[in-house]
Write an enzyme that holds these catalytic residues in place. Structure first.
Site, PDB file in Angstrom:
ATOM      1  N   VAL A 139       0.854  -1.195   0.000  1.00  0.00           N
ATOM      2  CA  VAL A 139       0.000   0.000   0.000  1.00  0.00           C
ATOM      3  C   VAL A 139       0.883   1.236   0.000  1.00  0.00           C
ATOM      4  O   VAL A 139       1.731   1.419   0.885  1.00  0.00           O
ATOM      5  CB  VAL A 139      -0.928   0.007   1.221  1.00  0.00           C
ATOM      6  CG1 VAL A 139      -1.785   1.271   1.223  1.00  0.00           C
ATOM      7  CG2 VAL A 139      -1.806  -1.246   1.234  1.00  0.00           C
ATOM      8  N   VAL A 171       1.087   5.608  -1.645  1.00  0.00           N
ATOM      9  CA  VAL A 171       0.555   6.725  -2.425  1.00  0.00           C
ATOM     10  C   VAL A 171       1.710   7.652  -2.776  1.00  0.00           C
ATOM     11  O   VAL A 171       2.586   7.923  -1.940  1.00  0.00           O
ATOM     12  CB  VAL A 171      -0.533   7.495  -1.647  1.00  0.00           C
ATOM     13  CG1 VAL A 171      -1.025   8.705  -2.450  1.00  0.00           C
ATOM     14  CG2 VAL A 171      -1.702   6.576  -1.301  1.00  0.00           C
ATOM     15  N   ARG A 210      -3.320  12.847   0.679  1.00  0.00           N
ATOM     16  CA  ARG A 210      -4.437  13.608   1.237  1.00  0.00           C
ATOM     17  C   ARG A 210      -5.457  14.011   0.166  1.00  0.00           C
ATOM     18  O   ARG A 210      -6.028  15.093   0.199  1.00  0.00           O
ATOM     19  CB  ARG A 210      -3.935  14.841   2.002  1.00  0.00           C
ATOM     20  CG  ARG A 210      -3.097  14.449   3.221  1.00  0.00           C
ATOM     21  CD  ARG A 210      -2.526  15.665   3.947  1.00  0.00           C
ATOM     22  NE  ARG A 210      -1.767  15.215   5.097  1.00  0.00           N
ATOM     23  CZ  ARG A 210      -0.496  14.807   5.052  1.00  0.00           C
ATOM     24  NH1 ARG A 210       0.160  14.807   3.902  1.00  0.00           N
ATOM     25  NH2 ARG A 210       0.121  14.403   6.147  1.00  0.00           N
ATOM     26  N   ARG A 211      -5.640  13.134  -0.797  1.00  0.00           N
ATOM     27  CA  ARG A 211      -6.666  13.351  -1.829  1.00  0.00           C
ATOM     28  C   ARG A 211      -7.707  12.235  -1.826  1.00  0.00           C
ATOM     29  O   ARG A 211      -8.494  12.116  -2.759  1.00  0.00           O
ATOM     30  CB  ARG A 211      -6.017  13.434  -3.211  1.00  0.00           C
ATOM     31  CG  ARG A 211      -5.042  14.585  -3.398  1.00  0.00           C
ATOM     32  CD  ARG A 211      -4.652  14.709  -4.860  1.00  0.00           C
ATOM     33  NE  ARG A 211      -3.565  15.661  -5.072  1.00  0.00           N
ATOM     34  CZ  ARG A 211      -3.086  15.988  -6.276  1.00  0.00           C
ATOM     35  NH1 ARG A 211      -3.605  15.409  -7.360  1.00  0.00           N
ATOM     36  NH2 ARG A 211      -2.097  16.840  -6.400  1.00  0.00           N
ATOM     37  N   GLY A 212      -7.677  11.378  -0.805  1.00  0.00           N
ATOM     38  CA  GLY A 212      -8.655  10.302  -0.711  1.00  0.00           C
ATOM     39  C   GLY A 212      -8.280   9.040  -1.462  1.00  0.00           C
ATOM     40  O   GLY A 212      -9.094   8.114  -1.564  1.00  0.00           O
ATOM     41  N   LEU A 264      -5.945   6.677  -0.699  1.00  0.00           N
ATOM     42  CA  LEU A 264      -5.853   5.525   0.201  1.00  0.00           C
ATOM     43  C   LEU A 264      -7.236   5.044   0.597  1.00  0.00           C
ATOM     44  O   LEU A 264      -7.518   3.835   0.575  1.00  0.00           O
ATOM     45  CB  LEU A 264      -5.034   5.887   1.440  1.00  0.00           C
ATOM     46  CG  LEU A 264      -4.946   4.788   2.504  1.00  0.00           C
ATOM     47  CD1 LEU A 264      -4.291   3.540   1.951  1.00  0.00           C
ATOM     48  CD2 LEU A 264      -4.196   5.297   3.733  1.00  0.00           C
ATOM     49  N   THR A 265      -8.117   5.965   0.940  1.00  0.00           N
ATOM     50  CA  THR A 265      -9.473   5.578   1.332  1.00  0.00           C
ATOM     51  C   THR A 265     -10.189   4.859   0.201  1.00  0.00           C
ATOM     52  O   THR A 265     -10.871   3.847   0.420  1.00  0.00           O
ATOM     53  CB  THR A 265     -10.270   6.821   1.765  1.00  0.00           C
ATOM     54  OG1 THR A 265      -9.619   7.428   2.895  1.00  0.00           O
ATOM     55  CG2 THR A 265     -11.689   6.456   2.150  1.00  0.00           C
ATOM     56  N   SER A 271       3.510   0.141   8.266  1.00  0.00           N
ATOM     57  CA  SER A 271       4.704   0.971   8.375  1.00  0.00           C
ATOM     58  C   SER A 271       4.477   2.094   9.381  1.00  0.00           C
ATOM     59  O   SER A 271       5.410   2.536  10.059  1.00  0.00           O
ATOM     60  CB  SER A 271       5.070   1.558   7.009  1.00  0.00           C
ATOM     61  OG  SER A 271       3.978   2.273   6.459  1.00  0.00           O
ATOM     62  N   TYR A 301      -4.177   2.663   9.961  1.00  0.00           N
ATOM     63  CA  TYR A 301      -5.209   1.704   9.586  1.00  0.00           C
ATOM     64  C   TYR A 301      -6.341   1.550  10.598  1.00  0.00           C
ATOM     65  O   TYR A 301      -7.325   0.880  10.319  1.00  0.00           O
ATOM     66  CB  TYR A 301      -4.562   0.354   9.281  1.00  0.00           C
ATOM     67  CG  TYR A 301      -3.687   0.434   8.056  1.00  0.00           C
ATOM     68  CD1 TYR A 301      -4.240   0.377   6.783  1.00  0.00           C
ATOM     69  CD2 TYR A 301      -2.310   0.627   8.160  1.00  0.00           C
ATOM     70  CE1 TYR A 301      -3.456   0.484   5.650  1.00  0.00           C
ATOM     71  CE2 TYR A 301      -1.506   0.739   7.034  1.00  0.00           C
ATOM     72  CZ  TYR A 301      -2.089   0.662   5.780  1.00  0.00           C
ATOM     73  OH  TYR A 301      -1.310   0.782   4.661  1.00  0.00           O
ATOM     74  N   PHE A 307       4.795  -9.589   5.020  1.00  0.00           N
ATOM     75  CA  PHE A 307       4.290  -9.771   3.665  1.00  0.00           C
ATOM     76  C   PHE A 307       3.969  -8.430   3.047  1.00  0.00           C
ATOM     77  O   PHE A 307       3.330  -8.315   2.054  1.00  0.00           O
ATOM     78  CB  PHE A 307       3.054 -10.690   3.663  1.00  0.00           C
ATOM     79  CG  PHE A 307       1.960 -10.269   4.619  1.00  0.00           C
ATOM     80  CD1 PHE A 307       1.002  -9.355   4.237  1.00  0.00           C
ATOM     81  CD2 PHE A 307       1.907 -10.796   5.895  1.00  0.00           C
ATOM     82  CE1 PHE A 307      -0.003  -8.967   5.122  1.00  0.00           C
ATOM     83  CE2 PHE A 307       0.892 -10.432   6.770  1.00  0.00           C
ATOM     84  CZ  PHE A 307      -0.057  -9.526   6.384  1.00  0.00           C
TER      85      PHE A 307
END
Length: 409
Positions: free
Chosen positions: A82, A84, A90-92, A94-95, A118, A123, A409
């Site tokens: 994961v 970005v 901060r633009r959505g 990840l969401t 990390s 999360y 992993f």
């Protein structure tokens, strides 16, 4: 430009993985590591977020089976890779990736999702709770002695080529998986991770070595390690770097620890990740000289509350109604009645009054038995609505051995 979230195509893997490396500081992994993770990547379970022709976000999942209290192996999505791009935070993004991923995990019938973080705080807002911890330590072998159990001297040790010994080591590992919650059954290809030992990542240490513990001709344990030589004016101060250690009984385990603590020209055994209840802590003469520290290991989310709570057993009889909050996966919200014991469990929706109120994050933290509901209640994260329900549920959710994730992993 237009942005798009889509499933990863195999031909896009290099750019996709390169974006992930950028998100984690821009240092490229070794060719060996890249080749391994290219082989292990499940493209059909991986997503790229694209801004025009540029990949600016990555996420993926592995198809795992996770050991839970009672010894069952439960399908679980291993959330991974994961990242970005620094220009698009901060633009959505990840969401959006988490939303798509959990929807697909649910559609695929996996009741659990797990990850290593990390940055642990990221999360929790997506419903993940820290469910297993790991211990790090540095044993000062000049000042620490080991007291070993009866039968240790009957165990013979043999150095072996790590690749040639892989099958024997994997057989021991497979027998250990059901005995400790949080361990992952090896899926095809994952056994290669144990042998990934790029020279560029050794930091001055030796290539990986392997020692087998045997009894009556049977392999009953193994340790994989490396040695980092070092010298001072007073003499040798090398470090033994413990990578993996598994054993089928206390004598075999003690024999391996005794070996690691007596490697010539070394004065320290460095442990990167072991269970918080690991046996070595009771073998050493002075645990203070081992400087143990604890950190978060496995983060877990209940994707389907009912199916997840039914998948494990409970060490004491329990009959409790949870009021579950889950804003990110609203299909879990509401009241669930859990009835179970050491033989099995049933969890179904109910209109009965709630006994405990909590979010899905707290259920995830407590799920493997290493984090007690009473400790979460003391932090204000679980509310008791029926007197006695908190202790009843907390005892039932416990595990006789601490959960632990053996590899990342």
């Amino acid at each position: 430009m237009t942005t798009e979230l889509r499933v990863l195509e195999p031909a896009e893997w290099d750019e996709w993985y390169g974006m992930l490396e950028l998100a984690f500081g821009g240092v490229a992994e070794s060719p060996e590591e890249r080749a391994l993770y290219r082989e292990l990547t499940e493209c059909e379970r991986s997503y790229g977020f694209w801004d025009g022709e540029s990949c600016v976000g990555t996420s993926g999942a592995f198809s795992f089976r996770l050991s839970v209290p009672g010894g069952a192996l439960v399908p679980a999505a291993g959330v991974t890779m994961v990242g970005v791009a620094p220009t698009h935070r901060r633009r959505g993004i990840l969401t959006a990736m988490m939303r798509r991923q959990l929807d697909d995990v649910r559609a695929g019938g996996e009741p659990l999702a797990v990850l290593t973080a990390s940055e642990p705080e990221i999360y929790g807002r997506f419903g993940y709770g820290v469910t297993a911890y790991a211990t790090r330590a540095e044993i000062d072998t000049n000042r620490v002695r080991l007291t070993v159990p009866e039968g240790t001297d009957e165990v013979t040790l043999r150095l072996a080529d790590p690749a040639k010994a892989l099958g024997a080591c994997e057989a021991v590992y497979a027998r250990k998986v059901p005995t400790r919650p949080g361990m992952l059954a090896r899926q095809p290809g994952w056994e290669k991770q144990a042998l990934c030992d790029p020279a560029s990542e050794r930091g001055g240490a030796s290539p990986q070595m392997c020692v087998l513990a045997e009894r009556a001709g049977e392999v009953v344990g193994f340790a994989r390690y490396a040695v980092k030589p070092d010298w001072s004016p007073a003499g040798a101060e090398g470090v033994v770097l413990v990578r993996d250690l598994e054993a089928l009984d206390p004598a075999a385990e003690a024999a391996l620890w005794r070996f690691l603590c007596s490697v010539d020209l070394t004065s320290t055994v460095r442990i990167h990740s072991r269970p918080v209840d690991d046996a070595w802590q009771h073998l050493v003469s002075d645990v203070r000289r081992c400087s143990p520290t604890q950190r978060d290991g496995l983060h877990l989310r209940l994707v389907e509350v009912g199916a997840a709570l039914e998948a494990r057993t409970y060490q004491a009889p329990v009959d409790v109604v949870f009021e579950v909050a889950d804003a990110f996966c609203p299909w879990n919200e509401g009241r669930w009645r859990l009835t179970g014991d050491a033989k099995g469990a049933v969890c179904a929706r109910t209109d009965d009054p709630a006994d405990l109120a909590l979010s899905v994050r707290e259920l995830g933290a407590a799920y493997l038995g290493g984090v007690s509901l009473t400790s979460l209640a003391a932090a204000g994260r679980v509310r008791e609505l029926r007197a006695g329900a908190l202790v009843e549920a907390s005892v039932a959710f416990g595990s006789p051995v601490a959960p632990w994730l053996p590899h990342g992993f």
